[in-house]
Design a protein around this motif. Structure first.
Motif, PDB file in Angstrom:
ATOM      1  N   GLY A 129     -10.070  12.375  -1.968  1.00  9.26           N
ATOM      2  CA  GLY A 129      -8.883  11.556  -2.136  1.00  9.26           C
ATOM      3  C   GLY A 129      -7.610  12.351  -2.313  1.00  9.26           C
ATOM      4  O   GLY A 129      -6.514  11.794  -2.297  1.00  9.26           O
ATOM      5  N   ILE A 170      -3.350  15.826   1.438  1.00  9.95           N
ATOM      6  CA  ILE A 170      -3.172  17.129   2.065  1.00  9.95           C
ATOM      7  C   ILE A 170      -1.749  17.236   2.588  1.00  9.95           C
ATOM      8  O   ILE A 170      -1.340  16.433   3.419  1.00  9.95           O
ATOM      9  N   LEU A 213       0.840  -1.195   0.000  1.00  6.18           N
ATOM     10  CA  LEU A 213       0.000   0.000   0.000  1.00  6.18           C
ATOM     11  C   LEU A 213       0.874   1.243   0.000  1.00  6.18           C
ATOM     12  O   LEU A 213       1.952   1.245   0.582  1.00  6.18           O
ATOM     13  N   PRO A 214       0.400   2.316  -0.619  1.00  2.00           N
ATOM     14  CA  PRO A 214       1.079   3.602  -0.426  1.00  2.00           C
ATOM     15  C   PRO A 214       0.931   4.030   1.030  1.00  2.00           C
ATOM     16  O   PRO A 214       0.076   3.508   1.751  1.00  2.00           O
ATOM     17  N   ARG A 215       1.779   4.942   1.441  1.00  2.00           N
ATOM     18  CA  ARG A 215       1.690   5.443   2.802  1.00  2.00           C
ATOM     19  C   ARG A 215       0.282   5.930   3.101  1.00  2.00           C
ATOM     20  O   ARG A 215      -0.332   6.635   2.311  1.00  2.00           O
ATOM     21  N   ILE A 216      -0.195   5.568   4.266  1.00  2.00           N
ATOM     22  CA  ILE A 216      -1.464   6.111   4.725  1.00  2.00           C
ATOM     23  C   ILE A 216      -1.190   7.574   5.063  1.00  2.00           C
ATOM     24  O   ILE A 216      -0.176   7.895   5.687  1.00  2.00           O
ATOM     25  N   TRP A 217      -2.037   8.452   4.612  1.00  2.00           N
ATOM     26  CA  TRP A 217      -1.738   9.885   4.715  1.00  2.00           C
ATOM     27  C   TRP A 217      -3.036  10.696   4.729  1.00  2.00           C
ATOM     28  O   TRP A 217      -4.024  10.249   4.153  1.00  2.00           O
ATOM     29  N   PRO A 218      -3.016  11.833   5.377  1.00  2.00           N
ATOM     30  CA  PRO A 218      -4.251  12.630   5.393  1.00  2.00           C
ATOM     31  C   PRO A 218      -4.677  13.050   3.993  1.00  2.00           C
ATOM     32  O   PRO A 218      -3.845  13.482   3.194  1.00  2.00           O
ATOM     33  N   ARG A 219      -5.946  12.902   3.732  1.00  2.00           N
ATOM     34  CA  ARG A 219      -6.496  13.271   2.433  1.00  2.00           C
ATOM     35  C   ARG A 219      -7.850  13.932   2.639  1.00  2.00           C
ATOM     36  O   ARG A 219      -8.480  13.761   3.671  1.00  2.00           O
ATOM     37  N   ARG A 220      -8.250  14.639   1.613  1.00  3.66           N
ATOM     38  CA  ARG A 220      -9.604  15.192   1.647  1.00  3.66           C
ATOM     39  C   ARG A 220     -10.572  14.119   1.199  1.00  3.66           C
ATOM     40  O   ARG A 220     -10.184  13.027   0.785  1.00  3.66           O
ATOM     41  N   ASP A 221     -11.845  14.418   1.295  1.00  6.98           N
ATOM     42  CA  ASP A 221     -12.854  13.420   0.943  1.00  6.98           C
ATOM     43  C   ASP A 221     -12.685  12.909  -0.484  1.00  6.98           C
ATOM     44  O   ASP A 221     -12.910  11.728  -0.752  1.00  6.98           O
TER      45      ASP A 221
END
Lengths: 161, 161
Positions: free
Chosen positions: B133, B136, B123-131
């Motif tokens: 996708g 951020i 998986l790619p790094r889990i990272w903050p995203r907006r709704d």
DNA sequence: CAGGATCCAATACGATACTG
DNA sequence: CAGTATCGTATTGGATCCTG
């Protein structure tokens, strides 16, 4: 914790935990992410003993999560700042904060808000996604050991409701 | 850890940490996510003392992260499974594993892989995203204390940029 | 103010033996 | 097998005092 054995485990999670150090370390990192820089900030925020704080701070500096930088205001004392390694812990902190906000709310309301500076709104839950941004349901996520252990499909029986 | 004061902190992270319990608890949760169900699995995987393991397990059950369920194979003993609350810790575990994989790799290679079952790739790094996708960048993420939380002076000077 | 030094208390963990 | 009971130890953290 059993420092030595953790670091030798062939598990990224165990080694991450050892590098971080302790619960206190995570709260210190949280404080830095919220703007704390000075010894007294942590002391006041955490209500931690001075010696404990000092040892946790040096541990974080030694571990490359924090670094000492000259004070911005010209103070004789250095300040603490996150290194790249430390900043990269943001997803862990965000995930923890969001989980705690959801499952262990304080009676007086949410108390660590993760917000999008552009919209000034709370961020959606941090969650596994593909490169294109598509959310991956947990049943399609597998956590496996590099060698040996069976690649069990994670959470399968619980997801079908 | 200081169990009592942590839970009273007006911080979602602190309360999350207290609910989880300890480093051992996280490793137990990791094992469950990788398919472990039985007392002996944890014992073998972790090399933990029986009494320590027992107390961590009951702590996790009491905290609603794990639950005991009848054994699938008809064994007289119950098995441990994640509750919804426990499953919801997945982002925390994934974030930890990916951080550890990146910053504290074992000499013998990555040892806890997070894989997309569809593509069989990491998986790619889990990272903050907006709704939608969109990722951020960290500079646009703010972690702040909620209104009503005790206000510390160092917050103000940091908040104005 | 930022720590270090000392001392002390709590407890988390491990080892071992035991039980249903 | 899945714990419980008991004990000993090591570590962690708090309180207090001290210093540049």
């Amino acid at each position: 914790m059993k420092t030595k054995s953790f670091s030798e485990m062939q598990c990224s999670i165990a080694r991450a935990l050892e590098q971080v150090g302790s619960w206190w370390s995570l709260l210190i990192i949280r404080d830095v992410m919220m703007g704390a820089r000075r010894f007294k900030h942590f002391e006041q925020s955490l209500g931690i003993a001075k010696n404990t704080l000092a040892s946790r701070l040096t541990q974080l500096v030694d571990g490359g999560v924090l670094e000492k930088v000259p004070a911005a205001d010209g103070s004789a004392f250095d300040e603490y700042a996150l290194t790249e390694r430390g900043r990269d812990l943001a997803p862990v902190m965000i995930a923890l904060a969001q989980w705690g906000d959801k499952w262990a709310p304080h009676k007086k309301g949410p108390s660590t808000e993760i917000i999008d500076a552009e919209t000034a709104e709370k961020l959606p839950r941090i969650w596994p996604r593909r490169d294109d941004g598509e959310i991956i349901p947990l049943r399609e996520v597998r956590m496996k050991r590099a060698r040996g252990a069976p690649r069990l499909n994670w959470l399968e029986e619980k997801e079908k409701n």
